[in-house]
Scaffold this motif. Structure first.
Motif, PDB file in Angstrom:
ATOM      1  N   GLU A 101       0.827  -1.211   0.000  1.00 45.12           N
ATOM      2  CA  GLU A 101       0.000   0.000   0.000  1.00 45.12           C
ATOM      3  C   GLU A 101       0.863   1.263   0.000  1.00 45.12           C
ATOM      4  O   GLU A 101       0.591   2.222  -0.742  1.00 45.12           O
ATOM      5  CB  GLU A 101      -0.935   0.011   1.200  1.00 45.12           C
ATOM      6  CG  GLU A 101      -1.870   1.225   1.219  1.00 45.12           C
ATOM      7  CD  GLU A 101      -2.940   1.156   2.278  1.00 45.12           C
ATOM      8  OE1 GLU A 101      -3.879   1.964   2.213  1.00 45.12           O
ATOM      9  OE2 GLU A 101      -2.839   0.276   3.174  1.00 45.12           O
ATOM     10  N   LEU A 133      -6.948  -3.108  -2.907  1.00 46.10           N
ATOM     11  CA  LEU A 133      -5.960  -2.104  -2.533  1.00 46.10           C
ATOM     12  C   LEU A 133      -5.543  -1.290  -3.754  1.00 46.10           C
ATOM     13  O   LEU A 133      -5.329  -0.069  -3.667  1.00 46.10           O
ATOM     14  CB  LEU A 133      -4.747  -2.799  -1.920  1.00 46.10           C
ATOM     15  CG  LEU A 133      -3.783  -1.957  -1.085  1.00 46.10           C
ATOM     16  CD1 LEU A 133      -4.503  -1.259   0.050  1.00 46.10           C
ATOM     17  CD2 LEU A 133      -2.663  -2.858  -0.550  1.00 46.10           C
ATOM     18  N   THR A 190      -5.785   2.824  -4.255  1.00 46.37           N
ATOM     19  CA  THR A 190      -4.622   3.675  -4.492  1.00 46.37           C
ATOM     20  C   THR A 190      -4.517   4.173  -5.929  1.00 46.37           C
ATOM     21  O   THR A 190      -3.799   5.140  -6.208  1.00 46.37           O
ATOM     22  CB  THR A 190      -3.334   2.908  -4.162  1.00 46.37           C
ATOM     23  OG1 THR A 190      -3.239   1.749  -5.008  1.00 46.37           O
ATOM     24  CG2 THR A 190      -3.318   2.474  -2.704  1.00 46.37           C
TER      25      THR A 190
END
Length: 308
Positions: A122, A162, A166
């Motif tokens: 991340e 994820l 992002t």
């Protein structure tokens, strides 16, 4: 209303082509894939030019994009440069940053290590988003044989979530000499378990050969499931099980069935980035610009020879 076999096959995603011509792969698209060309910085890594020079060399050599390594980006930013500055440098050299090579242990068998891998991924995804990179490699780091492919599929699903958060999507990668996760069949299983429309695979000519996958499995893959493909070749004089990353050579200089591979990629449809990824110490002794130019010429030459 009566349903024909042809319409049923369409509904299953196999298409009328598969129904009428069994010898034709059901992965064939109505549109031919469009290729762009990218330089993975591993190709000139041995000359140690640094990230700025990697970018300048890729632009000067005529590539459309560059594939960076996460550790190089981190080092460049640690030297006092900002992400917007790096993003401008890439754009000013006429490039897109197509992908990043990272090694977060998201697939680790140990759950604590896996969770740490997700945290690392991340943080790296957020960093990459700031420089304009929308993809990151997701090899099976931390995995131990035999891999629980059902669990790996669930983890990859979480990694895709994820990626959506992002804006940097993980490309599921496998390495031919990495026993736990080395085969295209394993990758397809993980992708199927993830059951996600944003699943993306990152194959490599050398890894398909080295891990024993072969190349016919590419015919099972459709459209944008492959956005980026690592290009290279391998020699005939080293047994498959003994070949190493350093043995990769320019596309067309070895015995890989490149015409068939390229034809299959074309038939998939979608936009595809062909990225030159080599680790050859012989090339590392040569002028990096000449190596980059030669690799691009050979990739384009291999593509130009294939018409479908």
């Amino acid at each position: 209303m009566k349903t024909s076999r042809r319409n049923l096959l369409k509904g299953l995603g196999l298409g009328a082509v598969a129904a009428l011509a069994p010898s034709t792969s059901f992965s064939q698209s109505a549109e031919i894939a469009k290729f762009s060309y990218c330089l993975n910085t591993s190709t000139i890594r041995g000359q140690k030019p640094g990230l700025r020079k990697y970018i300048e060399l890729a632009g000067e050599a005529g590539y459309d994009g560059i594939e960076v390594w996460v550790e190089d980006v981190k080092q460049y930013l640690a030297e006092g440069h900002s992400p917007p500055e790096l993003r401008r440098l890439i754009q000013d050299n006429g490039l897109r940053v197509e992908n990043a090579i990272g090694f977060a242990p998201w697939m680790a068998t140990d759950e604590a290590k896996s969770q740490q891998g997700f945290k690392q991924m991340e943080a790296e995804m957020n960093m990459l988003a700031e420089i304009g990179c929308k993809r990151v490699a997701a090899p099976g780091i931390g995995a131990e044989a035999p891999v629980d492919l059902m669990l790996a599929g669930k983890k990859y699903k979480a990694l895709l979530n994820l990626g959506r958060k992002t804006g940097v999507m993980p490309q599921l990668e496998f390495w031919g000499a990495f026993a736990p996760f080395h085969h295209l069949g394993q990758v397809l299983m993980v992708a199927a378990v993830a059951n996600d429309p944003d699943t993306r695979l990152l194959p490599d000519v050398y890894h398909l050969f080295r891990g024993g996958s072969g190349f016919e499995g590419l015919k099972l893959i459709h459209g944008n499931a492959i956005e980026l493909f690592h290009m290279n070749d391998y020699p005939a004089n080293i047994p498959r099980e003994q070949q190493q990353d350093k043995d990769r050579i320019y596309p067309g200089d070895g015995v890989a069935p490149l015409p068939g591979i390229i034809a299959d990629l074309k038939r998939m449809g979608g936009d595809k980035v062909l990225s030159l990824e080599l680790f050859n110490p012989v090339y590392w002794k040569n002028d990096p610009l000449e190596v980059a130019k030669t690799g691009l010429m050979k990739m384009k030459g291999a593509v130009d020879q294939v018409s479908i």
